[in-house]
Design a protein around this motif. Structure first.
Motif, PDB file in Angstrom:
ATOM      1  N   LEU A 176      46.385  57.882  -5.986  1.00 33.26           N
ATOM      2  CA  LEU A 176      46.014  56.569  -6.517  1.00 33.26           C
ATOM      3  C   LEU A 176      46.331  56.461  -8.009  1.00 33.26           C
ATOM      4  N   ALA A 177      46.178  57.562  -8.734  1.00 36.73           N
ATOM      5  CA  ALA A 177      46.521  57.560 -10.159  1.00 36.73           C
ATOM      6  C   ALA A 177      48.020  57.333 -10.351  1.00 36.73           C
ATOM      7  N   ALA A 178      48.834  57.954  -9.482  1.00 35.59           N
ATOM      8  CA  ALA A 178      50.286  57.779  -9.579  1.00 35.59           C
ATOM      9  C   ALA A 178      50.676  56.329  -9.303  1.00 35.59           C
ATOM     10  N   GLY A 208      48.616  43.662  -5.357  1.00 34.43           N
ATOM     11  CA  GLY A 208      48.294  43.550  -3.941  1.00 34.43           C
ATOM     12  C   GLY A 208      48.540  44.846  -3.198  1.00 34.43           C
ATOM     13  N   SER A 209      49.661  45.509  -3.494  1.00 30.23           N
ATOM     14  CA  SER A 209      49.961  46.785  -2.856  1.00 30.23           C
ATOM     15  C   SER A 209      48.996  47.865  -3.304  1.00 30.23           C
ATOM     16  N   LEU A 210      48.646  47.859  -4.589  1.00 29.02           N
ATOM     17  CA  LEU A 210      47.684  48.839  -5.091  1.00 29.02           C
ATOM     18  C   LEU A 210      46.331  48.665  -4.390  1.00 29.02           C
ATOM     19  N   ALA A 211      45.952  47.418  -4.164  1.00 27.06           N
ATOM     20  CA  ALA A 211      44.699  47.158  -3.459  1.00 27.06           C
ATOM     21  C   ALA A 211      44.762  47.667  -2.024  1.00 27.06           C
ATOM     22  N   LYS A 212      45.925  47.560  -1.395  1.00 23.59           N
ATOM     23  CA  LYS A 212      46.078  48.067  -0.030  1.00 23.59           C
ATOM     24  C   LYS A 212      45.851  49.575   0.019  1.00 23.59           C
ATOM     25  N   TYR A 213      46.358  50.275  -0.985  1.00 17.55           N
ATOM     26  CA  TYR A 213      46.154  51.722  -1.019  1.00 17.55           C
ATOM     27  C   TYR A 213      44.741  52.097  -1.438  1.00 17.55           C
ATOM     28  N   GLY A 214      43.969  51.109  -1.868  1.00 15.24           N
ATOM     29  CA  GLY A 214      42.574  51.374  -2.198  1.00 15.24           C
ATOM     30  C   GLY A 214      41.784  51.891  -1.008  1.00 15.24           C
ATOM     31  N   LYS A 215      42.284  51.633   0.215  1.00 17.02           N
ATOM     32  CA  LYS A 215      41.585  52.130   1.407  1.00 17.02           C
ATOM     33  C   LYS A 215      41.553  53.647   1.449  1.00 17.02           C
ATOM     34  N   LEU A 216      42.413  54.308   0.663  1.00 18.93           N
ATOM     35  CA  LEU A 216      42.395  55.766   0.611  1.00 18.93           C
ATOM     36  C   LEU A 216      41.073  56.300   0.051  1.00 18.93           C
ATOM     37  N   LEU A 217      40.325  55.439  -0.623  1.00 16.92           N
ATOM     38  CA  LEU A 217      39.015  55.857  -1.142  1.00 16.92           C
ATOM     39  C   LEU A 217      37.974  55.979  -0.037  1.00 16.92           C
ATOM     40  N   LEU A 218      38.247  55.394   1.125  1.00 17.85           N
ATOM     41  CA  LEU A 218      37.240  55.391   2.190  1.00 17.85           C
ATOM     42  C   LEU A 218      36.753  56.789   2.576  1.00 17.85           C
ATOM     43  N   PRO A 219      37.647  57.778   2.771  1.00 21.30           N
ATOM     44  CA  PRO A 219      37.130  59.109   3.106  1.00 21.30           C
ATOM     45  C   PRO A 219      36.169  59.656   2.056  1.00 21.30           C
ATOM     46  N   ILE A 220      36.468  59.412   0.783  1.00 17.85           N
ATOM     47  CA  ILE A 220      35.589  59.904  -0.282  1.00 17.85           C
ATOM     48  C   ILE A 220      34.247  59.188  -0.240  1.00 17.85           C
ATOM     49  N   LEU A 221      34.269  57.866  -0.083  1.00 18.61           N
ATOM     50  CA  LEU A 221      33.028  57.099  -0.049  1.00 18.61           C
ATOM     51  C   LEU A 221      32.174  57.485   1.155  1.00 18.61           C
ATOM     52  N   ILE A 222      32.824  57.725   2.288  1.00 19.80           N
ATOM     53  CA  ILE A 222      32.083  58.128   3.487  1.00 19.80           C
ATOM     54  C   ILE A 222      31.431  59.486   3.275  1.00 19.80           C
ATOM     55  N   MET A 223      32.157  60.414   2.645  1.00 21.35           N
ATOM     56  CA  MET A 223      31.570  61.725   2.363  1.00 21.35           C
ATOM     57  C   MET A 223      30.421  61.625   1.364  1.00 21.35           C
ATOM     58  N   MET A 224      30.495  60.649   0.467  1.00 21.29           N
ATOM     59  CA  MET A 224      29.402  60.451  -0.477  1.00 21.29           C
ATOM     60  C   MET A 224      28.141  59.956   0.221  1.00 21.29           C
ATOM     61  N   LEU A 225      28.327  59.092   1.215  1.00 20.13           N
ATOM     62  CA  LEU A 225      27.184  58.459   1.859  1.00 20.13           C
ATOM     63  C   LEU A 225      26.537  59.333   2.930  1.00 20.13           C
ATOM     64  N   ILE A 226      27.316  60.180   3.580  1.00 18.13           N
ATOM     65  CA  ILE A 226      26.782  61.025   4.649  1.00 18.13           C
ATOM     66  C   ILE A 226      26.239  62.314   4.043  1.00 18.13           C
ATOM     67  N   ASP A 261      43.088  51.456   7.926  1.00 18.88           N
ATOM     68  CA  ASP A 261      41.628  51.575   7.840  1.00 18.88           C
ATOM     69  C   ASP A 261      41.108  52.523   8.915  1.00 18.88           C
ATOM     70  N   PHE A 262      41.675  52.437  10.110  1.00 19.24           N
ATOM     71  CA  PHE A 262      41.254  53.312  11.210  1.00 19.24           C
ATOM     72  C   PHE A 262      41.435  54.777  10.830  1.00 19.24           C
ATOM     73  N   PHE A 263      42.603  55.133  10.325  1.00 19.36           N
ATOM     74  CA  PHE A 263      42.857  56.529   9.986  1.00 19.36           C
ATOM     75  C   PHE A 263      41.970  56.997   8.840  1.00 19.36           C
ATOM     76  N   CYS A 264      41.768  56.147   7.835  1.00 24.66           N
ATOM     77  CA  CYS A 264      40.946  56.554   6.686  1.00 24.66           C
ATOM     78  C   CYS A 264      39.491  56.750   7.086  1.00 24.66           C
ATOM     79  N   VAL A 265      38.961  55.852   7.895  1.00 32.31           N
ATOM     80  CA  VAL A 265      37.578  55.995   8.356  1.00 32.31           C
ATOM     81  C   VAL A 265      37.438  57.223   9.246  1.00 32.31           C
ATOM     82  N   CYS A 266      38.387  57.396  10.151  1.00 25.26           N
ATOM     83  CA  CYS A 266      38.336  58.523  11.086  1.00 25.26           C
ATOM     84  C   CYS A 266      38.365  59.856  10.334  1.00 25.26           C
TER      85      CYS A 266
END
Length: 396
Positions: A45-47, A64-82, A365-370
């Motif tokens: 994401l930094a790159a 818009g494209s950068l926002a699309k790649y924002g979904k890569l944060l989902l695994p981190i956020l899920i690990m934070m919440l669980i 989104d499916f792959f990132c959540v999974c």
């Protein structure tokens, strides 16, 4: 899409709240230290963010494209919440229930049962419930692998048998109901991987030929697989002989050719985030002034090339590093979690050969959540443990 977007916003807000509460109590918010996936995601994401400085794309496309790649944060956020494995298993159970609902709905469409909640324009023709048959085929193939590898975790006297039955029904849906060729290939790859893991180690080299044997069997038994594979051959032959790029395969081959040209022009830094549509239109106009521009925030239907044209060769390295980080983290998990995680990773790697499966909505989104759920389950400590789980069971 609205529901997914709202859900992602809630996940972000909940994770932010958890982090702020932990800071106020001078505690660590989550145990993310040493998880290579986290480092790889932030690096990628930094790159992409840095490439805003040199992107050739209009600001709307770039952000818009950068926002699309924002979904890569989902695994981190899920690990934070669980917080522990028990919560992770509850979350995985909810995820599996939703995928099972999708599977049952698709079969209902196949048998002509009315499905009022099926909103896809392909619902009646292709038995896709909410998205396209391409996305649903890939997701259902991955779901089949999860049911098989996590079958021991399903509660109840017949929980294991139910999970196995769900895996078989899901594979049947992919191979005999849905038309997505990407889903067929992903399911064949994951089925081959599952068979390999069940074989004695001395026979595991057979994984090299397993996909071809399975494909041959499906070619003979499934009209969906046979027709779609035959269609690929015709489309590729037509593109090679006549340059016809109006078919699904022809469009992909034409896009991939242009993406490689873009990488060749700017191999070190790439053309910047969101640059695909701008660069594609430029190259097409150079050969055909009458070319009608494609819309912004498009993609070449290949994730590896998409990262390469935006960030140059280092972009491809970032994507491989991300996948490698998930692989390395999976080595720290117990066997069932490791195999499930590696299966999802393999499904992603294969899907990215034919689609932009991280960039695209829904499937990305499916792959990132999974992956987030599996990383949380496999790397978190048991609910009643006093210290973090350090089991290093090998996925082999």
């Amino acid at each position: 899409m609205a529901i997914i977007s709202l859900s992602k916003l809630l996940i972000f807000l909940f994770a932010l709240t958890v982090g702020l509460i932990a800071l106020a109590r001078t505690q660590e918010a989550v145990e993310l230290k040493g998880r290579y996936t986290v480092i790889a995601i932030f690096s990628a994401l930094a790159a992409f963010t840095l490439s805003l400085a040199w992107t050739v794309a209009p600001a709307a496309d770039a952000f818009g494209s950068l926002a699309k790649y924002g979904k890569l944060l989902l695994p981190i956020l899920i690990m934070m919440l669980i917080r522990d494995r028990r919560e992770a298993l509850y979350a995985l159970g909810a995820f599996a229930a939703a995928q099972l609902f999708l599977l049952v709905s698709s079969w209902a469409l196949f048998f002509g049962v009315p499905v009022p909640w099926a909103t896809s324009n392909m619902a009646l023709t292709e038995r896709a419930v909410f998205s396209s048959y391409l996305d649903q085929g890939i997701m259902t193939g991955v779901f089949a692998a999860l049911c098989w590898h996590l079958r021991e975790l399903v509660p109840g006297r017949f929980g294991k048998q139910v999970a196995i039955a769900a895996a078989v029904v899901a594979l049947g849906n992919v191979f005999f109901v849905l038309s997505g060729r990407s889903g067929h290939v992903v399911a064949i790859a994951l089925l081959s991987l599952a068979i390999m893991w069940e074989l004695p180690k001395k026979y595991r080299a057979s994984v090299v030929v397993l996909p071809f044997l399975i494909a041959l069997g499906l070619f003979a038994s499934s009209t969906k697989v046979r027709d779609r594979l035959t269609q690929v051959g015709h489309e590729v032959q037509s593109y090679s002989a006549k340059g016809v790029s109006t078919t699904s395969s022809g469009v992909r081959l034409a896009f991939w050719h242009r993406a490689l040209e873009m990488m060749k022009e700017k191999p070190v830094l790439g053309a910047g985030v969101g640059s695909w549509s701008t660069e594609y239109n430029r190259l097409e106009r150079s050969q055909n002034p009458a070319h009608l521009d494609i819309g912004g925030n498009g993609n070449p239907h290949q994730e590896y090339l998409l990262w390469g044209l935006q960030l140059g060769v280092p972009g491809v390295a970032f994507l491989f590093a991300l996948m490698g980080a998930v692989l390395w983290d999976a080595r720290r998990m117990e066997k069932i979690y490791a195999r499930a995680t590696l299966s999802v990773l393999a499904g992603l790697a294969v899907a990215c050969l034919f689609n932009s499966s991280l960039y695209d909505a829904l499937i990305g989104d499916f792959f990132c959540v999974c992956l987030g759920l599996l990383l949380a389950a496999g790397l978190s400590k048991p609910a009643d443990a006093a210290v973090p789980n350090t089991s290093r069971g090998s996925p082999a």
